[in-house]
Design a protein around this motif. Structure first.
Motif, PDB file in Angstrom:
ATOM      1  N   THR A  99      -6.474  -9.540   0.323  1.00  0.00           N
ATOM      2  CA  THR A  99      -7.487  -9.460  -0.731  1.00  0.00           C
ATOM      3  C   THR A  99      -6.818  -9.379  -2.095  1.00  0.00           C
ATOM      4  OG1 THR A  99      -9.293  -8.124  -1.643  1.00  0.00           O
ATOM      5  CG2 THR A  99      -7.592  -6.948  -0.430  1.00  0.00           C
ATOM      6  N   GLU A 100      -7.466  -9.964  -3.106  1.00  0.00           N
ATOM      7  CA  GLU A 100      -6.997  -9.827  -4.486  1.00  0.00           C
ATOM      8  C   GLU A 100      -7.504  -8.517  -5.111  1.00  0.00           C
ATOM      9  OE1 GLU A 100      -4.798 -11.734  -5.665  1.00  0.00           O
ATOM     10  OE2 GLU A 100      -4.911 -13.374  -4.223  1.00  0.00           O
ATOM     11  N   ASP A 101      -8.393  -7.813  -4.405  1.00  0.00           N
ATOM     12  CA  ASP A 101      -8.971  -6.558  -4.899  1.00  0.00           C
ATOM     13  C   ASP A 101      -8.255  -5.388  -4.238  1.00  0.00           C
ATOM     14  OD1 ASP A 101     -10.470  -4.373  -5.643  1.00  0.00           O
ATOM     15  OD2 ASP A 101     -12.410  -5.253  -5.139  1.00  0.00           O
ATOM     16  N   ASP A 102      -7.403  -4.706  -5.002  1.00  0.00           N
ATOM     17  CA  ASP A 102      -6.631  -3.596  -4.431  1.00  0.00           C
ATOM     18  C   ASP A 102      -7.515  -2.465  -3.933  1.00  0.00           C
ATOM     19  OD1 ASP A 102      -4.176  -4.837  -4.867  1.00  0.00           O
ATOM     20  OD2 ASP A 102      -4.035  -4.097  -6.911  1.00  0.00           O
ATOM     21  N   LEU A 154      -2.994  -4.158   9.425  1.00  0.00           N
ATOM     22  CA  LEU A 154      -2.303  -4.407   8.170  1.00  0.00           C
ATOM     23  C   LEU A 154      -3.244  -4.898   7.074  1.00  0.00           C
ATOM     24  CD1 LEU A 154       0.842  -6.220   9.618  1.00  0.00           C
ATOM     25  CD2 LEU A 154       0.685  -3.840   8.860  1.00  0.00           C
ATOM     26  N   PHE A 155      -3.039  -4.348   5.876  1.00  0.00           N
ATOM     27  CA  PHE A 155      -3.795  -4.743   4.689  1.00  0.00           C
ATOM     28  C   PHE A 155      -2.795  -5.078   3.589  1.00  0.00           C
ATOM     29  CE2 PHE A 155      -6.655  -2.178   7.127  1.00  0.00           C
ATOM     30  CZ  PHE A 155      -7.936  -2.654   6.863  1.00  0.00           C
ATOM     31  N   GLY A 156      -3.100  -6.119   2.814  1.00  0.00           N
ATOM     32  CA  GLY A 156      -2.191  -6.470   1.730  1.00  0.00           C
ATOM     33  C   GLY A 156      -2.848  -7.360   0.700  1.00  0.00           C
ATOM     34  N   PRO A 157      -2.165  -7.562  -0.427  1.00  0.00           N
ATOM     35  CA  PRO A 157      -2.686  -8.464  -1.452  1.00  0.00           C
ATOM     36  C   PRO A 157      -2.745  -9.899  -0.945  1.00  0.00           C
ATOM     37  CG  PRO A 157      -0.936  -7.053  -2.300  1.00  0.00           C
ATOM     38  CD  PRO A 157      -0.917  -6.920  -0.815  1.00  0.00           C
ATOM     39  N   GLY A 158      -3.599 -10.700  -1.550  1.00  0.00           N
ATOM     40  CA  GLY A 158      -3.698 -12.109  -1.198  1.00  0.00           C
ATOM     41  C   GLY A 158      -2.476 -12.894  -1.629  1.00  0.00           C
ATOM     42  N   THR A 159      -2.374 -14.125  -1.172  1.00  0.00           N
ATOM     43  CA  THR A 159      -1.183 -14.925  -1.420  1.00  0.00           C
ATOM     44  C   THR A 159      -1.059 -15.377  -2.876  1.00  0.00           C
ATOM     45  OG1 THR A 159      -2.368 -16.904  -0.668  1.00  0.00           O
ATOM     46  CG2 THR A 159      -1.041 -15.730   0.955  1.00  0.00           C
ATOM     47  N   ASP A 160      -2.107 -15.235  -3.689  1.00  0.00           N
ATOM     48  CA  ASP A 160      -2.013 -15.534  -5.123  1.00  0.00           C
ATOM     49  C   ASP A 160      -1.429 -14.356  -5.907  1.00  0.00           C
ATOM     50  OD1 ASP A 160      -2.525 -18.076  -5.934  1.00  0.00           O
ATOM     51  OD2 ASP A 160      -4.657 -17.797  -6.307  1.00  0.00           O
ATOM     52  N   SER A 161      -1.194 -13.251  -5.200  1.00  0.00           N
ATOM     53  CA  SER A 161      -0.747 -12.023  -5.856  1.00  0.00           C
ATOM     54  C   SER A 161       0.765 -12.005  -6.041  1.00  0.00           C
ATOM     55  CB  SER A 161      -1.171 -10.813  -5.012  1.00  0.00           C
ATOM     56  OG  SER A 161      -0.487  -9.658  -5.412  1.00  0.00           O
ATOM     57  N   GLY A 162       1.206 -11.594  -7.232  1.00  0.00           N
ATOM     58  CA  GLY A 162       2.628 -11.401  -7.467  1.00  0.00           C
ATOM     59  C   GLY A 162       3.189 -10.242  -6.674  1.00  0.00           C
ATOM     60  N   THR A 163       2.336  -9.254  -6.391  1.00  0.00           N
ATOM     61  CA  THR A 163       2.767  -8.117  -5.568  1.00  0.00           C
ATOM     62  C   THR A 163       3.103  -8.586  -4.159  1.00  0.00           C
ATOM     63  OG1 THR A 163       1.445  -6.569  -6.870  1.00  0.00           O
ATOM     64  CG2 THR A 163       2.055  -5.864  -4.656  1.00  0.00           C
ATOM     65  N   TYR A 164       2.285  -9.482  -3.629  1.00  0.00           N
ATOM     66  CA  TYR A 164       2.549 -10.087  -2.312  1.00  0.00           C
ATOM     67  C   TYR A 164       3.894 -10.824  -2.357  1.00  0.00           C
ATOM     68  CZ  TYR A 164       2.076 -13.538   1.487  1.00  0.00           C
ATOM     69  OH  TYR A 164       2.288 -14.336   2.586  1.00  0.00           O
ATOM     70  N   ASP A 165       4.098 -11.643  -3.381  1.00  0.00           N
ATOM     71  CA  ASP A 165       5.334 -12.417  -3.495  1.00  0.00           C
ATOM     72  C   ASP A 165       6.554 -11.498  -3.571  1.00  0.00           C
ATOM     73  OD1 ASP A 165       4.089 -14.903  -3.464  1.00  0.00           O
ATOM     74  OD2 ASP A 165       3.823 -14.930  -5.630  1.00  0.00           O
ATOM     75  N   TYR A 166       6.452 -10.440  -4.388  1.00  0.00           N
ATOM     76  CA  TYR A 166       7.600  -9.542  -4.542  1.00  0.00           C
ATOM     77  C   TYR A 166       7.899  -8.818  -3.231  1.00  0.00           C
ATOM     78  CZ  TYR A 166      10.942  -6.258  -6.409  1.00  0.00           C
ATOM     79  OH  TYR A 166      12.106  -5.555  -6.623  1.00  0.00           O
ATOM     80  N   PHE A 167       6.859  -8.373  -2.542  1.00  0.00           N
ATOM     81  CA  PHE A 167       7.032  -7.692  -1.258  1.00  0.00           C
ATOM     82  C   PHE A 167       7.762  -8.607  -0.274  1.00  0.00           C
ATOM     83  CE2 PHE A 167       5.541  -6.368   2.981  1.00  0.00           C
ATOM     84  CZ  PHE A 167       5.772  -5.003   2.937  1.00  0.00           C
ATOM     85  N   LEU A 168       7.376  -9.879  -0.247  1.00  0.00           N
ATOM     86  CA  LEU A 168       8.038 -10.818   0.662  1.00  0.00           C
ATOM     87  C   LEU A 168       9.526 -10.940   0.339  1.00  0.00           C
ATOM     88  CD1 LEU A 168       5.633 -13.833   1.224  1.00  0.00           C
ATOM     89  CD2 LEU A 168       5.838 -11.715   2.497  1.00  0.00           C
TER      90      LEU A 168
END
Length: 330
Positions: free
Chosen positions: A187-190, A157-171
């Motif tokens: 990672t913060e680097d897509d 699994l790969f995903g944005p870091g926890t500072d990412s809004g994309t991560y938050d929205y996915f959750l």
């Protein structure tokens, strides 16, 4: 000028070099890597229109990192791929930072797999939840464990870091919670997610639609089924018509009211950003979905009236953009 993620990333490094212009000629922006391509394209075109009078710098520290700077009064505008959190509102309030919440575009958060993956025809939200929820850590380690119809192959699994809004929205959309398993490559680097999934047939990752569109020769997007419905592919049209759920979402810029009031160049930049003709062209060029015409008009009115606060009531998923803009910010 045609804008792509690769060109905007190069432009960012060029535009953020030291600049001797007076501070009143500077617009400082930071935040989401998802919103970055739109804002960077806007910045380039605005600087051309200003004939060198104004410099716009755009940083990438993630939605959460951007809000920390913004709510300390360090930036004029914050890029955000999710609405502001209560804790961030509190920080802004403590520092006397009033903000105007404006939608920048619509996005279709995209779940990507390797092109050689021949077993995934679609993914259910339930599959994704099983793979990403906190209880999956150290336990759901194969594709078969995620869905018995899939082969017994390792799940990476790969995903944005926890500072990412994309991560938050996915959750919020998938896991329906505040946290996920921690044993994934974050990672913060897509572009690292792109490389990770493109180089491993057993990999799965997620990020904004623009990064998929830019790398569709290296990746495959998984159609998503929600609540037992037919699987729908992520696309501009499916984000616009709201059939791609629950992973379609608005993305934002947050503008400091003080900056907009006291710095005319910040006000001009935001008006440029919210101009329907210019915005529709640039948003489309970098792979996102322009707002409906009515939404641009409502956003322009909210900015003109300096309507501060957020229209969101906690975490919300699957709410239409026009409905949101018609609400009174609080």
């Amino acid at each position: 000028m045609k804008h792509t993620l690769s060109t905007t990333l190069v432009l960012s490094s060029l535009l953020t070099v030291s600049h001797t212009a007076n501070a009143r000629d500077l617009v400082k922006i930071d935040g989401s890597s998802t919103v970055f391509p739109i804002t960077e394209a806007m910045a380039e075109e605005f600087q051309i229109a200003e004939k060198g009078k104004t410099m716009v710098t755009v940083g990438i520290s993630g939605t959460g990192g951007g809000f920390k700077k913004f709510c300390r009064g360090e930036t004029d505008i914050s890029n955000a791929s999710r609405p502001i959190k209560d804790s961030e509102r509190k920080l802004c309030e403590e520092n006397g930072v009033e903000f105007i919440e404006l939608p920048a575009a619509l996005d279709a958060l995209t779940v990507v797999i390797n092109p050689k993956n021949d077993w995934v025809k679609q993914l259910n939200v339930e599959d994704l939840k099983k793979a990403w929820e906190p209880a999956a850590q150290g336990k759901i380690t194969s594709w078969k464990q995620m869905n018995p119809d899939f082969p017994d192959r390792p799940l990476k699994l790969f995903g944005p870091g926890t500072d990412s809004g994309t991560y938050d929205y996915f959750l919020e959309a998938v896991v329906e919670g505040k946290s996920s398993r921690g044993d994934f490559t974050a990672t913060e680097d897509d572009n690292i997610i792109v490389q990770g999934v493109a180089n491993d047939v057993d990999a799965l990752g997620f990020f904004g639609l623009a990064y998929f569109e830019e790398n569709k020769d290296k990746l495959k997007a998984a159609p998503i089924s929600w609540k037992g419905g037919a699987a729908v592919e992520p696309s501009v049209e499916n984000a616009k018509n709201a059939t791609y759920q629950p992973l379609s979402r608005p993305i934002f810029i947050y503008v400091s009211k003080k900056s907009a009031d006291e710095k005319k160049h910040v006000e001009r930049f935001v008006e440029f950003y919210m101009d329907e003709k210019e915005a529709s062209k640039l948003v489309s060029e970098v792979g996102y979905v322009p707002l409906p015409e009515k939404a641009y008009k409502l956003a322009q009115e909210n900015f003109k009236n300096r309507s501060t606060g957020s229209v969101f009531h906690g975490a919300e998923v699957g709410v239409g953009i026009e409905e949101l803009l018609a609400r009174t910010p609080k």
